[in-house]
Design a protein around this motif. Sequence first.
Motif, short mmCIF file in Angstrom:
data_model
loop_
_atom_site.label_atom_id
_atom_site.label_comp_id
_atom_site.label_asym_id
_atom_site.label_seq_id
_atom_site.Cartn_x
_atom_site.Cartn_y
_atom_site.Cartn_z
N VAL A 1 13.27 -8.66 7.43
CA VAL A 1 13.44 -7.20 7.44
C VAL A 1 12.37 -6.60 6.54
O VAL A 1 12.31 -6.94 5.35
N GLN A 2 11.55 -5.72 7.09
CA GLN A 2 10.50 -5.06 6.32
C GLN A 2 10.62 -3.56 6.53
O GLN A 2 10.54 -3.09 7.66
N LEU B 1 25.03 -13.35 5.70
CA LEU B 1 23.58 -13.45 5.54
C LEU B 1 23.25 -13.46 4.05
O LEU B 1 23.66 -12.58 3.31
N ASP B 2 22.50 -14.47 3.63
CA ASP B 2 22.07 -14.58 2.24
C ASP B 2 20.62 -14.14 2.12
O ASP B 2 19.79 -14.48 2.97
N ILE B 3 20.29 -13.40 1.06
CA ILE B 3 18.91 -13.01 0.78
C ILE B 3 18.23 -14.17 0.05
O ILE B 3 18.57 -14.49 -1.08
N ILE B 4 17.27 -14.82 0.73
CA ILE B 4 16.60 -15.97 0.12
C ILE B 4 15.19 -15.61 -0.35
O ILE B 4 14.55 -16.40 -1.04
N GLU B 5 14.70 -14.45 0.04
CA GLU B 5 13.38 -14.00 -0.44
C GLU B 5 13.36 -12.49 -0.42
O GLU B 5 13.84 -11.86 0.53
N GLU B 6 12.81 -11.91 -1.48
CA GLU B 6 12.72 -10.45 -1.56
C GLU B 6 11.39 -10.06 -2.19
O GLU B 6 10.95 -10.67 -3.18
N LEU C 1 0.80 -1.22 0.00
CA LEU C 1 0.00 0.00 0.00
C LEU C 1 0.84 1.27 0.00
O LEU C 1 0.39 2.30 -0.49
N GLN C 2 2.04 1.25 0.56
CA GLN C 2 2.85 2.46 0.53
C GLN C 2 4.22 2.23 -0.10
O GLN C 2 5.05 3.13 -0.14
N GLY C 3 4.45 1.02 -0.61
CA GLY C 3 5.75 0.74 -1.19
C GLY C 3 6.76 0.39 -0.12
O GLY C 3 6.54 0.59 1.07
N GLY C 4 7.90 -0.14 -0.55
CA GLY C 4 8.94 -0.52 0.39
C GLY C 4 9.50 -1.88 0.05
O GLY C 4 9.27 -2.42 -1.03
N SER C 5 10.28 -2.41 0.98
CA SER C 5 10.99 -3.67 0.73
C SER C 5 10.79 -4.66 1.86
O SER C 5 10.76 -4.28 3.04
N TYR C 6 10.66 -5.91 1.46
CA TYR C 6 10.63 -7.04 2.40
C TYR C 6 11.76 -7.97 1.99
O TYR C 6 11.88 -8.36 0.83
N VAL C 7 12.63 -8.29 2.94
CA VAL C 7 13.78 -9.14 2.66
C VAL C 7 13.84 -10.21 3.74
O VAL C 7 13.71 -9.91 4.94
N LEU C 8 14.02 -11.46 3.32
CA LEU C 8 14.21 -12.56 4.26
C LEU C 8 15.66 -13.02 4.15
O LEU C 8 16.11 -13.43 3.09
N LEU C 9 16.39 -12.89 5.25
CA LEU C 9 17.81 -13.23 5.30
C LEU C 9 18.00 -14.56 6.01
O LEU C 9 17.28 -14.88 6.95
N GLU C 10 19.00 -15.31 5.57
CA GLU C 10 19.30 -16.59 6.19
C GLU C 10 20.80 -16.66 6.46
O GLU C 10 21.61 -16.33 5.60
N VAL C 11 21.15 -17.07 7.66
CA VAL C 11 22.56 -17.22 8.01
C VAL C 11 23.16 -18.36 7.18
O VAL C 11 22.59 -19.45 7.09
N ASP C 12 24.29 -18.09 6.56
CA ASP C 12 24.98 -19.10 5.75
C ASP C 12 25.62 -20.10 6.69
O ASP C 12 26.66 -19.85 7.30
N VAL D 1 9.21 -6.08 -7.21
CA VAL D 1 10.19 -7.15 -7.35
C VAL D 1 9.88 -8.22 -6.31
O VAL D 1 9.76 -7.92 -5.12
N GLU D 2 9.74 -9.46 -6.75
CA GLU D 2 9.55 -10.58 -5.83
C GLU D 2 10.53 -11.68 -6.20
O GLU D 2 10.54 -12.14 -7.34
N VAL D 3 11.35 -12.08 -5.25
CA VAL D 3 12.33 -13.14 -5.46
C VAL D 3 12.15 -14.17 -4.35
O VAL D 3 12.23 -13.82 -3.17
N VAL D 4 11.88 -15.41 -4.72
CA VAL D 4 11.69 -16.48 -3.75
C VAL D 4 12.64 -17.61 -4.11
O VAL D 4 12.61 -18.13 -5.24
N GLY D 5 13.50 -17.98 -3.17
CA GLY D 5 14.45 -19.06 -3.40
C GLY D 5 13.78 -20.42 -3.33
O GLY D 5 12.66 -20.56 -2.81
N PRO D 6 14.44 -21.47 -3.85
CA PRO D 6 13.83 -22.81 -3.87
C PRO D 6 13.57 -23.35 -2.48
O PRO D 6 12.60 -24.06 -2.25
#
Length: 857
Positions: free
Chosen positions: A194-195, A356-361, A51-62, A660-665
């Motif tokens: 992180v949102q 930290l790897d970005i596994i979903e954005e 609704l207002q724009g922005g970023s959602y990122v899911l980080l995973e410890v390597d 932009v939507e990125v979802v890892g396997p």
Amino acid sequence: MLYFARWKTILIWLAVLAGILFALPNVLTESQRASLPGFLPDRPMTLGLDLQGGSYVLLEVDRASLVNDRLQSLRDDVQVSLRGANVGFNSVTEQNGGVQFTLRDPTQGDAARTALQGLTSPISTSLLAGGSVTETELAEIQPNTYRLTLTDAGINYRLSTAVSQSIEVVRRRVDELGTTEPVIQRQGLDRIMVQVPGLQDPDRLKNLLNQTARLTFRLVDVNNSAQAVAAGQQPAPAGSELLQTTDNPPAPILVQRQVMIAGDNLTDAQAGFDQQTNQPVVNIRFNSVGAQRFGQVTRDNVNRPFAIVLDDKVLSAPNIREPILGGQAQISGNFTVQTANDLAVLLRAGALPATLDIIEERTVGPGLGADSIAAGQNAGIIGGVFVIAFMLIAYGFLGIIANIALIVNVILLVAVLSVLGSTLTLPGIAGIVLTMGMAVDSNVLIYERILEERRQGRSVVQSIDAGFHKALGTIMDANITTLIAAAVLFFLGSGPVRGFAVTLALGIFTTIFTALTLTRWMVAFWVRRRRPKEVPRGYNFIPHGTKIRFMAIRKWAFATTLSLSILAIASVFVGGLNFGIDFTGGTVLELRAKGEAADVGKIRDDLSPIVEGDIQVQEFGSPRDVLIRFAVQPQDATTPQASVNAVRGALAQDYDFQRVEVVGPTVSGELAWAAIFGVGAAMLAIAVYVWLRFEWHFAIGALLATAHDVAMAMGFLVVSQLEFNLSTIAALLTIVGYSLNDTVVVFDRIRENLRKYKKMPISDIIDLSLNETLSRTMLTAVTLVLALVALYGFGGDVIRVFVAPMLVGVLVGVYSSIFIAAPVLIYFRLRPDSIKGGTADEGAAAPPSGGATAGKV
């Protein structure tokens, strides 16, 4: 039921007033909220990313890099411990996930164990709980050869600790961006969500989060040739390693492994400009320990290059011209003003304890967010107008009371969401509109019961009192089933799905309050003031006293149902669902051309050399908007976000990236299983409730009817090829809730009539109950369809995928309640004496042979 003590009246209207006050900030501008008196609430709902724009990122410890770092540290600890105990050993090596060494003197085995006892002793994991974990285990794998191995519990402990430390570092980095109300939360053992709503530069956020920012100062190895090592002409000498500079192109440089000063000794880092070259630099300041160490190193190594290394990349390697004793230094390199600022942010926030790897954005541009708000508002207003107009036509003056209760219901829902600080998303708006449609159901149940009691000869007051009393149990049963579906959605869903679940669940509570308390108070007030001689009526859409023989065609209905269900299930395996990236993994980009129209063919040609596999490029909405979709790319496995960054580089000049939507396997597989488990868990939980509330026969009927509705919705999704994503799962679970809602209302009347007419054949009782509840069933379905049609027509393209299967679900839900759930009671030989909770009304008159109407009570 119609008497209210004064204190109850005061509490009811105080609750309404509080709702208005807490909901008010949502319709005021920011300046108007700032001018409110301090004692008034001024906190509106938080708008979600869509609704207002922005970023959602899911980080995973390597995990692999964390284990590797821990093994290197363990190797150093082993060497220091053995040397400190004067235990002779051969070289300590890392092999097969452990640290291995051989003693020179076989008689020193006990001494080695004693020296390493500090590494193998349990470590405390919680000061309050007193827990402990053994991180490493020592074993003699061969005579005189020992091996230290990391335990799974120890690795998990390190992962958990790394996540806790990383959350604080990430929070400091995000705060440096100057954004408002970022959400940073732990998810599971090794993930961080992180949102950041309203962020205008999502790429900068990813760059800040994707760097470990481990800063070290190391001496350059001047005794060996970096070029020779890079060419493979000689191996890297012990104690040195080959790194690359950040130049373009990068150059090899040989640096010592020993860290002279670490970034932990920094107290400040600020971007600035070099006074001689006027180039951007980063000025750093050490603490007392770091300043002393830095002064000593520079004093002992004058005229020797000193490498400044960030995450295994050499920023610069200047010569030490003179000792630097003031505790201040300067980092130079190929910086721009932005990169110098970002490096200063990273250094001030501190280094991450692990990669930290970005596994979903998921990123939404502010323009697309504004469009979503407009679409959601239009859908909400139009849906509300539809429902209000229908209630006025159907019930006249009672419809006015229902509409007042409906408006208060929405106000209270918005107020509660504001108080809880909930984030309103586009599915959340759908939840509000859906609540409006379903809230009317409670009023319909009450009003239909009032009219029914009046037709049976009761007085107006008696009819109203009995209507509220007898509808109470049905309303509670119907809403609890929907609440169970909402609870499953919340605990198994993520992101927007959870927002929808919260809105739906809170809407159930506000609906119960407004229907059973506020509506009852207004009706009681009207009765006392007006002393009506008759119950107000509106347009009678469904005539009362219908004698439709539903069970006469139950065999045909079952055959049709079975055939359609088999076809629907088969179509899922044959035709296949159009799975979204939530379940397949991959990338979805929504672009808007900077020019007059997007060139789909050119986009596909530009991306063909970059993206492997099939690329879907299609117009989306207007000719300027384009939707791009491609599968998970091999290069993303080694370098996260590599494919998205390459696409940005190819298209950024001509297109703005709206979403932009990125979802890892890994994430997609987890979401798929969670979705399957969620639907199954919701159906079973509701079936258990129906079993406990009624009988096992009813539970089986409810399960079969719900399974039919889900199967029909799935078949519709196959035929329409609408995208099957997380929002679709939310829609299916809502169908489950609504279908059971409708079924429970029918079951409640069947149970009532079974107690009333113990000698009537079960098929006649079912027909009687279905005819008695037919008006309620159709009116509720119409109001809900009106709300959903408004969402579908005016809610925007994204929400249509969510609403379309729900529309189908409402229609098949009405069918399944009549022709599946009810007839099952016949096939499982339900008998009146098996019903719990009550005896037959001995004074009840038997109904006509057709089972058309209920006897008077």
